[in-house]
Write a protein that holds these residues in place. Structure first.
Motif, PDB file in Angstrom:
ATOM      1  N   ARG A  37       0.841  -1.208   0.000  1.00 48.42           N
ATOM      2  CA  ARG A  37       0.000   0.000   0.000  1.00 48.42           C
ATOM      3  C   ARG A  37       0.870   1.250   0.000  1.00 48.42           C
ATOM      4  O   ARG A  37       0.599   2.213  -0.715  1.00 48.42           O
ATOM      5  CB  ARG A  37      -0.910   0.014   1.238  1.00 48.42           C
ATOM      6  CG  ARG A  37      -2.091  -0.941   1.145  1.00 48.42           C
ATOM      7  CD  ARG A  37      -3.156  -0.598   2.190  1.00 48.42           C
ATOM      8  NE  ARG A  37      -2.651  -0.692   3.558  1.00 48.42           N
ATOM      9  CZ  ARG A  37      -2.642  -1.812   4.282  1.00 48.42           C
ATOM     10  NH1 ARG A  37      -3.117  -2.938   3.775  1.00 48.42           N
ATOM     11  NH2 ARG A  37      -2.178  -1.817   5.512  1.00 48.42           N
ATOM     12  N   ALA A  38       1.936   1.219   0.788  1.00 50.52           N
ATOM     13  CA  ALA A  38       2.812   2.395   0.884  1.00 50.52           C
ATOM     14  C   ALA A  38       3.481   2.674  -0.462  1.00 50.52           C
ATOM     15  O   ALA A  38       3.633   3.828  -0.867  1.00 50.52           O
ATOM     16  CB  ALA A  38       3.860   2.169   1.974  1.00 50.52           C
ATOM     17  N   GLU A  96       2.307   1.904  -3.435  1.00 46.47           N
ATOM     18  CA  GLU A  96       1.307   2.448  -4.351  1.00 46.47           C
ATOM     19  C   GLU A  96       1.050   3.926  -4.048  1.00 46.47           C
ATOM     20  O   GLU A  96       0.957   4.765  -4.946  1.00 46.47           O
ATOM     21  CB  GLU A  96       0.019   1.636  -4.252  1.00 46.47           C
ATOM     22  CG  GLU A  96      -0.898   1.999  -5.384  1.00 46.47           C
ATOM     23  CD  GLU A  96      -2.124   1.127  -5.481  1.00 46.47           C
ATOM     24  OE1 GLU A  96      -2.274   0.192  -4.670  1.00 46.47           O
ATOM     25  OE2 GLU A  96      -2.935   1.406  -6.377  1.00 46.47           O
ATOM     26  N   ASP A  97       0.991   4.236  -2.760  1.00 47.02           N
ATOM     27  CA  ASP A  97       0.717   5.608  -2.336  1.00 47.02           C
ATOM     28  C   ASP A  97       1.845   6.558  -2.756  1.00 47.02           C
ATOM     29  O   ASP A  97       1.608   7.716  -3.098  1.00 47.02           O
ATOM     30  CB  ASP A  97       0.535   5.623  -0.815  1.00 47.02           C
ATOM     31  CG  ASP A  97       0.031   6.953  -0.316  1.00 47.02           C
ATOM     32  OD1 ASP A  97      -0.933   7.455  -0.911  1.00 47.02           O
ATOM     33  OD2 ASP A  97       0.609   7.489   0.641  1.00 47.02           O
ATOM     34  N   ALA A  98       3.084   6.042  -2.741  1.00 46.13           N
ATOM     35  CA  ALA A  98       4.233   6.900  -3.046  1.00 46.13           C
ATOM     36  C   ALA A  98       4.521   6.972  -4.547  1.00 46.13           C
ATOM     37  O   ALA A  98       5.415   7.701  -4.973  1.00 46.13           O
ATOM     38  CB  ALA A  98       5.473   6.382  -2.308  1.00 46.13           C
ATOM     39  N   ALA A 108       5.412  12.360  -4.059  1.00 47.05           N
ATOM     40  CA  ALA A 108       5.474  11.905  -2.673  1.00 47.05           C
ATOM     41  C   ALA A 108       6.617  12.624  -1.978  1.00 47.05           C
ATOM     42  O   ALA A 108       7.553  13.088  -2.637  1.00 47.05           O
ATOM     43  CB  ALA A 108       5.698  10.400  -2.640  1.00 47.05           C
ATOM     44  N   ALA A 150       9.575   3.888   0.635  1.00 51.17           N
ATOM     45  CA  ALA A 150       8.205   3.793   1.165  1.00 51.17           C
ATOM     46  C   ALA A 150       7.919   2.365   1.637  1.00 51.17           C
ATOM     47  O   ALA A 150       7.354   2.149   2.712  1.00 51.17           O
ATOM     48  CB  ALA A 150       7.195   4.205   0.089  1.00 51.17           C
TER      49      ALA A 150
END
Ligand SMILES: *Cc1c(COP(=O)(O)O)cnc(C)c1O
Length: 459
Positions: free
Chosen positions: A111-112, A114-116, A120, A336
């Protein structure tokens, strides 16, 4: 029925479907249109060439009919659309398998990442807007977890070793035991790395035995580091001795020479699963007093590929200041993923949330029950349940198998190849005794439902 009169080739070729008819077929829906049209053209070109060369006088629908041609296009499209780096099922029983990506990431790490993936925060402080250091988040987690004053992250552990030696010991002497001049694999050999880093390597002791006094005698004003390399991928048995890290550190402190340990695998888990009780732990190396310790992020730590250097803040700042750091530094996705993984060690339950550790912590009896369940669902394929041996992999503990259970299918290399090549998600297995072994230790819980259909599709 075949005509006895030869027909002109052009009439014969008109019997083939058009590109449009092929590429608009219902079964090819959903694939990128340009890809489908390109592969349809190629399949038709080949069919034309084959027809002309064959001298046949009629189009055989089994070979050149629309259904047959669409089938060929579909196979090509699927192959062309598949990424080289696609997901696979690991049924090898080797938890850290370099060929299929070493550590599978924790859900939080995925998840991290994908988020970054878009914009970012990488190296800027959101409060002040000022530039900071990209590893700050990771470094503070490592300090909290290990009680070290400094930390640095680069692309892999090989880079961490190279960078540390280059930055701290170029033109200086590094003392190392002859028993630890190892080759890690892929041409990464300690003596070659030392030469590349322009260190003067001072070998001490013998292949099987090195004493503390060997190190003691080798220390001179030019000595910069005492190096210890963890024997990750081999084991010396018999008449053998090596000073412990703690002994080396005591000597180093007495003579004001820093100790650098290449630990290889970064086991941070506490408590440690039973299957890893013989593995070296990062915490123990820190407690021994080594000034610098480096390890991989994607071995027993269970994070993304990277190399982590921890220890004395001043020395680590000097390593960071070396020009090669810029070439070895990690990208935002790695940082990340690593940060999220380390957070599990600080705040979560690593034996449950870090897949590498969760797999290594599974009880053989639980694996036996899973194997029996899988064998039942593979009814009709000749599946049997057998006790098997799984391994940590990636060089760790090669001589220490971990008890496991497997579902064994008839057929050797050919069956294994079909499972890799023809399953909708490639399945990697182990071949032994001319049978295919699917080891339950590495088969992910979330894959277990679908794997039955994937196996059936391939065989
Ligand atoms: C695995 C290993 C390395 C290399 O680590 P990478 O992260 O693969 O570059 C270096 N030293 C030791 C002792 C190892 O076990």
């Amino acid at each position: 029925m075949r005509s006895t009169k030869p027909e002109p080739a052009s009439r014969l070729l008109r019997g083939l479907p058009a590109v449009d008819a092929l590429s608009r077929d219902e079964s090819l829906r959903g694939w990128p249109v340009r890809l489908v049209v390109r592969e349809a053209r190629r399949v038709l070109d080949e069919a034309r060439a084959d027809l002309v060369a064959s001298g046949d006088e009629e189009v055989d629908p089994a070979v050149c009919g629309i259904d047959a041609l669409v089938g060929r296009v579909a196979v090509r499209v699927r192959a062309a659309a598949a990424s080289q780096h696609r997901r696979v099922v690991n049924a090898t029983g080797i938890v850290l398998h370099t060929g299929i990506g070493r550590a599978p990431l924790a859900a939080a790490a995925k998840r991290a990442i994908e988020d970054a993936a878009g914009y970012a925060i990488v190296e800027v402080d959101p409060t002040t807007g000022q530039r900071n250091q990209r590893e700050e988040g990771v470094a503070s987690l490592l300090s909290e977890l290990l009680g070290v004053s400094g930390a640095l992250v680069v692309n892999n552990n090989a880079a961490a070793v190279h960078l540390t030696l280059s930055a701290l010991a170029a033109g200086r002497e590094v003392v190392v035991s002859r028993g630890e001049l190892v080759e890690i694999g892929g041409g990464f050999r300690m003596p070659d790395v030392m030469a590349e880093a322009c260190c003067r390597m001072v070998e001490v002791g013998a292949t099987n035995r090195t004493h503390l006094r060997d190190f003691e005698r080798a220390i001179r004003p030019d000595t910069e580091l005492l190096l210890k390399v963890h024997p990750s991928n081999y084991r010396v048995v018999g008449f053998h001795s090596m000073p412990s890290l703690a002994e080396l550190c005591a000597l180093g402190k007495q003579r004001s020479v820093a100790v650098f340990e290449d630990l290889g695998s970064g086991l941070l888990a506490d408590p440690v699963p039973v299957s890893l009780q013989h593995e070296a732990r990062v915490r123990d190396s820190v407690a021994s007093g080594a000034e610098l310790i480096c390890f991989s992020g994607d071995k027993l730590l269970g994070g993304p590929q990277c190399g982590i250097l921890v220890g004395d803040a001043d020395r680590i700042a000097a390593v960071r200041a070396h020009p090669l750091y810029r070439a070895f530094r990690c990208d935002k996705l790695t940082l990340a993923g690593l940060e999220a993984t380390l957070r599990i060690y600080r705040d979560g339950d690593p034996l449950r949330e870090v897949p590498t550790l969760a797999m290594l912590a599974r009880d053989p009896e639980e694996l036996r029950a899973d194997a029996e369940d899988l064998a039942v669902r593979l009814d009709g394929l000749g599946a049997e349940v057998r006790a098997s041996e799984s391994f940590v992999g990636s060089g760790a503990n090669p001589a220490r198998p971990i008890p496991s259970f497997a579902v064994v299918l008839p057929g050797g290399d050919r069956t294994a190849r079909r499972l890799r090549r023809d399953a909708p998600v490639p399945i990697f297995t182990r071949v032994a005794q001319d049978r295919v072994w699917l080891d339950l230790r590495t088969l992910h819980v979330e894959d277990r439902e679908q794997v039955v259909a994937w196996i059936r599709a391939a065989l």
